[in-house]
Write a protein that holds these residues in place. Structure first.
Motif, PDB file in Angstrom:
ATOM      1  N   LEU A   3     -31.791 -92.324 -89.286  1.00 26.74           N
ATOM      2  CA  LEU A   3     -30.538 -91.615 -89.346  1.00 26.74           C
ATOM      3  C   LEU A   3     -29.914 -91.592 -90.505  1.00 26.74           C
ATOM      4  CD1 LEU A   3     -28.823 -93.088 -85.961  1.00 26.74           C
ATOM      5  CD2 LEU A   3     -30.286 -91.012 -86.485  1.00 26.74           C
ATOM      6  N   ASP A   4     -30.511 -92.400 -91.538  1.00 26.71           N
ATOM      7  CA  ASP A   4     -29.975 -92.308 -93.145  1.00 26.71           C
ATOM      8  C   ASP A   4     -29.607 -91.150 -93.635  1.00 26.71           C
ATOM      9  OD1 ASP A   4     -30.366 -95.492 -93.845  1.00 26.71           O
ATOM     10  OD2 ASP A   4     -32.273 -94.604 -92.758  1.00 26.71           O
ATOM     11  N   GLY A   5     -27.948 -90.919 -93.791  1.00 23.25           N
ATOM     12  CA  GLY A   5     -27.659 -89.719 -94.782  1.00 23.25           C
ATOM     13  C   GLY A   5     -27.476 -88.448 -93.720  1.00 23.25           C
ATOM     14  N   ARG A   6     -27.873 -88.619 -92.418  1.00 23.84           N
ATOM     15  CA  ARG A   6     -27.755 -87.321 -91.594  1.00 23.84           C
ATOM     16  C   ARG A   6     -26.670 -87.007 -90.929  1.00 23.84           C
ATOM     17  NH1 ARG A   6     -33.942 -87.686 -89.223  1.00 23.84           N
ATOM     18  NH2 ARG A   6     -33.743 -85.283 -89.079  1.00 23.84           N
ATOM     19  N   THR A   7     -26.183 -86.010 -90.313  1.00 23.52           N
ATOM     20  CA  THR A   7     -25.264 -85.927 -89.260  1.00 23.52           C
ATOM     21  C   THR A   7     -25.880 -86.193 -87.964  1.00 23.52           C
ATOM     22  OG1 THR A   7     -24.331 -84.262 -90.644  1.00 23.52           O
ATOM     23  CG2 THR A   7     -23.986 -84.047 -88.175  1.00 23.52           C
ATOM     24  N   VAL A   8     -25.220 -86.895 -87.114  1.00 23.47           N
ATOM     25  CA  VAL A   8     -25.590 -87.314 -85.955  1.00 23.47           C
ATOM     26  C   VAL A   8     -24.761 -86.861 -84.639  1.00 23.47           C
ATOM     27  CG1 VAL A   8     -26.015 -89.295 -84.310  1.00 23.47           C
ATOM     28  CG2 VAL A   8     -26.908 -89.630 -86.540  1.00 23.47           C
ATOM     29  N   VAL A   9     -25.357 -86.190 -83.787  1.00 25.68           N
ATOM     30  CA  VAL A   9     -24.517 -85.617 -82.699  1.00 25.68           C
ATOM     31  C   VAL A   9     -24.617 -86.464 -81.331  1.00 25.68           C
ATOM     32  CG1 VAL A   9     -24.108 -83.756 -81.347  1.00 25.68           C
ATOM     33  CG2 VAL A   9     -24.597 -83.576 -83.542  1.00 25.68           C
ATOM     34  N   ILE A  10     -23.827 -87.399 -80.745  1.00 31.70           N
ATOM     35  CA  ILE A  10     -24.068 -88.096 -79.773  1.00 31.70           C
ATOM     36  C   ILE A  10     -23.467 -87.450 -78.726  1.00 31.70           C
ATOM     37  CG2 ILE A  10     -23.154 -90.265 -78.821  1.00 31.70           C
ATOM     38  CD1 ILE A  10     -22.980 -91.713 -81.689  1.00 31.70           C
ATOM     39  N   VAL A  11     -24.418 -87.306 -77.716  1.00 29.99           N
ATOM     40  CA  VAL A  11     -24.105 -86.707 -76.541  1.00 29.99           C
ATOM     41  C   VAL A  11     -24.177 -87.338 -75.123  1.00 29.99           C
ATOM     42  CG1 VAL A  11     -25.025 -84.584 -74.901  1.00 29.99           C
ATOM     43  CG2 VAL A  11     -25.035 -84.692 -77.625  1.00 29.99           C
ATOM     44  N   ASP A  12     -22.980 -87.293 -74.317  1.00 33.24           N
ATOM     45  CA  ASP A  12     -23.080 -88.007 -73.005  1.00 33.24           C
ATOM     46  C   ASP A  12     -22.555 -86.896 -72.185  1.00 33.24           C
ATOM     47  OD1 ASP A  12     -23.472 -89.921 -71.021  1.00 33.24           O
ATOM     48  OD2 ASP A  12     -21.966 -91.320 -71.880  1.00 33.24           O
ATOM     49  N   ASP A  13     -22.801 -87.104 -70.875  1.00 34.64           N
ATOM     50  CA  ASP A  13     -22.676 -86.223 -69.796  1.00 34.64           C
ATOM     51  C   ASP A  13     -21.154 -86.188 -69.283  1.00 34.64           C
ATOM     52  OD1 ASP A  13     -22.434 -88.468 -68.428  1.00 34.64           O
ATOM     53  OD2 ASP A  13     -24.048 -87.993 -66.983  1.00 34.64           O
ATOM     54  N   GLY A  14     -20.057 -87.094 -69.983  1.00 36.75           N
ATOM     55  CA  GLY A  14     -18.887 -87.288 -69.677  1.00 36.75           C
ATOM     56  C   GLY A  14     -18.413 -88.434 -70.395  1.00 36.75           C
ATOM     57  N   VAL A  15     -17.027 -88.475 -70.696  1.00 32.12           N
ATOM     58  CA  VAL A  15     -16.526 -89.627 -71.234  1.00 32.12           C
ATOM     59  C   VAL A  15     -15.242 -89.910 -70.238  1.00 32.12           C
ATOM     60  CG1 VAL A  15     -15.311 -90.921 -73.111  1.00 32.12           C
ATOM     61  CG2 VAL A  15     -17.425 -89.637 -73.274  1.00 32.12           C
ATOM     62  N   ALA A  16     -15.054 -91.228 -69.868  1.00 35.73           N
ATOM     63  CA  ALA A  16     -14.010 -91.566 -68.952  1.00 35.73           C
ATOM     64  C   ALA A  16     -13.118 -92.468 -69.708  1.00 35.73           C
ATOM     65  CB  ALA A  16     -14.379 -92.407 -67.847  1.00 35.73           C
ATOM     66  N   THR A  17     -13.636 -93.835 -70.143  1.00 36.65           N
ATOM     67  CA  THR A  17     -12.720 -94.828 -71.003  1.00 36.65           C
ATOM     68  C   THR A  17     -13.010 -94.631 -72.257  1.00 36.65           C
ATOM     69  OG1 THR A  17     -14.353 -96.690 -70.469  1.00 36.65           O
ATOM     70  CG2 THR A  17     -12.798 -96.140 -68.975  1.00 36.65           C
ATOM     71  N   GLY A  18     -14.064 -94.158 -72.558  1.00 34.86           N
ATOM     72  CA  GLY A  18     -14.736 -94.321 -73.922  1.00 34.86           C
ATOM     73  C   GLY A  18     -15.234 -95.200 -74.723  1.00 34.86           C
ATOM     74  N   ALA A  19     -15.605 -96.401 -73.929  1.00 33.39           N
ATOM     75  CA  ALA A  19     -15.968 -97.670 -74.430  1.00 33.39           C
ATOM     76  C   ALA A  19     -17.559 -97.387 -75.003  1.00 33.39           C
ATOM     77  CB  ALA A  19     -15.961 -98.826 -73.424  1.00 33.39           C
ATOM     78  N   THR A  20     -18.416 -96.908 -73.965  1.00 37.07           N
ATOM     79  CA  THR A  20     -19.576 -96.709 -74.559  1.00 37.07           C
ATOM     80  C   THR A  20     -19.814 -95.776 -75.752  1.00 37.07           C
ATOM     81  OG1 THR A  20     -20.066 -95.157 -72.806  1.00 37.07           O
ATOM     82  CG2 THR A  20     -20.729 -97.400 -72.294  1.00 37.07           C
ATOM     83  N   ALA A  21     -19.070 -94.912 -75.583  1.00 32.89           N
ATOM     84  CA  ALA A  21     -19.259 -93.434 -76.708  1.00 32.89           C
ATOM     85  C   ALA A  21     -18.550 -94.314 -78.083  1.00 32.89           C
ATOM     86  CB  ALA A  21     -18.046 -92.608 -76.343  1.00 32.89           C
ATOM     87  N   ARG A  22     -17.532 -95.054 -78.046  1.00 33.85           N
ATOM     88  CA  ARG A  22     -17.177 -95.750 -79.129  1.00 33.85           C
ATOM     89  C   ARG A  22     -18.121 -96.492 -79.994  1.00 33.85           C
ATOM     90  NH1 ARG A  22     -11.874 -95.278 -76.865  1.00 33.85           N
ATOM     91  NH2 ARG A  22     -12.312 -97.572 -75.964  1.00 33.85           N
ATOM     92  N   VAL A  23     -19.051 -97.535 -79.164  1.00 37.92           N
ATOM     93  CA  VAL A  23     -20.033 -98.298 -79.531  1.00 37.92           C
ATOM     94  C   VAL A  23     -21.215 -97.472 -79.809  1.00 37.92           C
ATOM     95  CG1 VAL A  23     -21.721 -99.914 -78.668  1.00 37.92           C
ATOM     96  CG2 VAL A  23     -19.450-100.329 -78.040  1.00 37.92           C
TER      97      VAL A  23
END
Length: 438
Positions: free
Chosen positions: A121-141
């Protein structure tokens, strides 16, 4: 409020919102399990690499579904101190939950990647995808983990996110979403089909994504095929995308007609396709509609349109020198089964066998009595409504036919061993009618 048919449709719609990234050096990371089918569609649309970013929720000890934090690869941890204080969970209890979940996280990383290295991932743009976000805890991590691994920019992309979470979400440089409803109690409420995604399905999608970019991987290096390619099939005024896998001089080729809201990337169809290929048959997985056409729900259930498309693709395939002379079979799922039977009943077609998985043969209507190809109808024993529909449709078939019931299986055959039973039945049927004796 339902917004999406399933994760495949959600991924395709999300990909349209991310088209501004096309041509950039990006990596799409799906959050297992449910985020990976969505991420797969995004990566396929943008023609970029796909990997997973593994995180696990830390549930309150006496109510595990209630998140008090999350952990991720590389030792990343996020604790919601307000939840811990509210629930009275002690530091020792937090540590115990984290230790247990860390073992599960490491095991999942191994199961999903199956020996493959994590994408850099060094120096790249990363797109993190999930099927939905409720509380956001896992997405933040997940965002924190991506930065720890060297990502220059992190974009969180989800079909749906709770409005309250969106207002307070941190960790991402940008958030791309399709909906942010005020009323939000579970991600699944926004999907018609929110069936569980398995680790095997995730691993298969990762293999398919790698094969799309780099050709056959080590996972399928034992398949010495003369043809293993992505194809573009001109039909009428559109071009359909597909995947063609042929052994040398195939005695038969099976075309897959997927159901509504699914695609050529369906893990279930890919599983059956792999089993058929190992039995000596060629396979063609393709989309009956373009992504734009699928947005019109009328097209999804236009059986005549789908059937004509399938017949046209069959003519395209049999005109190829590497597939000429082989017998043709159809494997249809859900509404795709109706399209398969419609096409098989087209005058002048020479289809050697048809298999329907959880299909709606009744939608083929007056074409049913015209089908001459031996037809196998596979239905789950617990899929009561569809089972009755198949029994009634069977009365209108004049060809050799059989109704096979997989005990205890529901519509998507998600139960342990159910999909394996489908593959075994399909192989037996196609082997009998497509392969030469012996």
């Amino acid at each position: 409020m339902v917004l999406f048919t399933n994760r495949v449709e959600a991924g395709r719609r999300l990909a349209l919102q991310l088209d501004f990234l096309r041509g950039q050096d990006i990596v799409v990371l799906g959050i297992p399990r449910g985020g990976v089918p969505v991420a797969f569609e995004v990566a396929a649309a943008l023609d970029v690499p796909l990997d997973v970013i593994v995180v696990r929720k830390l549930g309150v000890p006496f109510q595990p579904e209630f998140a008090m934090g999350a952990i991720g690869e590389g030792g990343e941890q996020l604790i919601d101190e307000s939840t811990v204080a509210l629930t009275g969970v002690t530091d020792a209890e937090v540590s115990a939950v984290e230790a247990r979940e860390r073992v599960s996280l490491d095991a999942r990383v191994e199961r999903l990647r199956r020996g493959r290295s994590r994408l850099p991932l060094d120096g790249r743009t990363v797109v993190i995808v999930d099927d939905g976000v409720a509380t956001g805890a896992t997405a933040r991590v997940a965002c924190d983990v991506a930065r720890r691994f060297g990502a220059e920019k992190v974009i969180l992309a989800v079909p749906v996110i709770a409005a309250s979470t969106l207002a307070e979400m941190t960790g991402a440089d940008d958030i791309v979403y399709l909906a942010a409803p005020e009323t939000f109690w579970a991600v699944g409420q926004f999907y018609t089909d929110f069936s569980a995604t398995t680790d095997d399905e995730v691993a298969r999608l990762l293999v398919e994504a790698a094969r799309r970019l780099h050709g056959p991987t080590g996972t399928d290096s034992n398949l010495e095929a003369d043809v293993d390619v992505e194809v573009e099939i001109p039909v009428d005024t559109v071009t359909l995308n597909g995947y063609l896998h042929l052994p040398a001089s195939p005695p038969g080729v099976v075309l897959f007609a997927h159901g509504s809201g699914s695609s050529r990337h369906s893990p279930r169809n890919q599983y059956v396709a792999d089993v058929l290929f190992e039995a000596g048959l060629g396979i063609l997985l393709f989309d009956l509609l373009t992504p734009g056409e699928e947005l019109d729900r009328g097209n999804v259930f236009d059986i005549e349109l789908l059937g004509r498309r399938l017949a046209a693709v069959t003519h395209w395939l049999t005109a190829r020198p590497d597939a000429a002379g082989g017998r043709i079979g159809y494997f249809g799922a859900s509404t795709g089964a109706a399209a398969a039977l419609w096409a098989a009943g087209e005058p002048g077609t020479h289809i050697a066998a048809v298999v329907s998985r959880g299909g709606r043969p009744d939608l083929a209507g007056t074409r049913l009595p015209l089908v001459t190809a031996p037809t196998l109808l596979i239905v789950g024993g617990a899929d009561i409504t569809v089972l009755e529909v198949n029994r009634e449709a069977q009365k209108h078939l004049r060809c050799e036919n059989r109704l096979a019931v997989v005990p205890g299986a529901t519509h998507l055959f998600e139960e342990p061993g159910a999909l394996g039973a489908v593959a075994e039945l399909a192989v037996d049927w196609f082997a009998r009618h497509l392969l030469p004796p012996g």
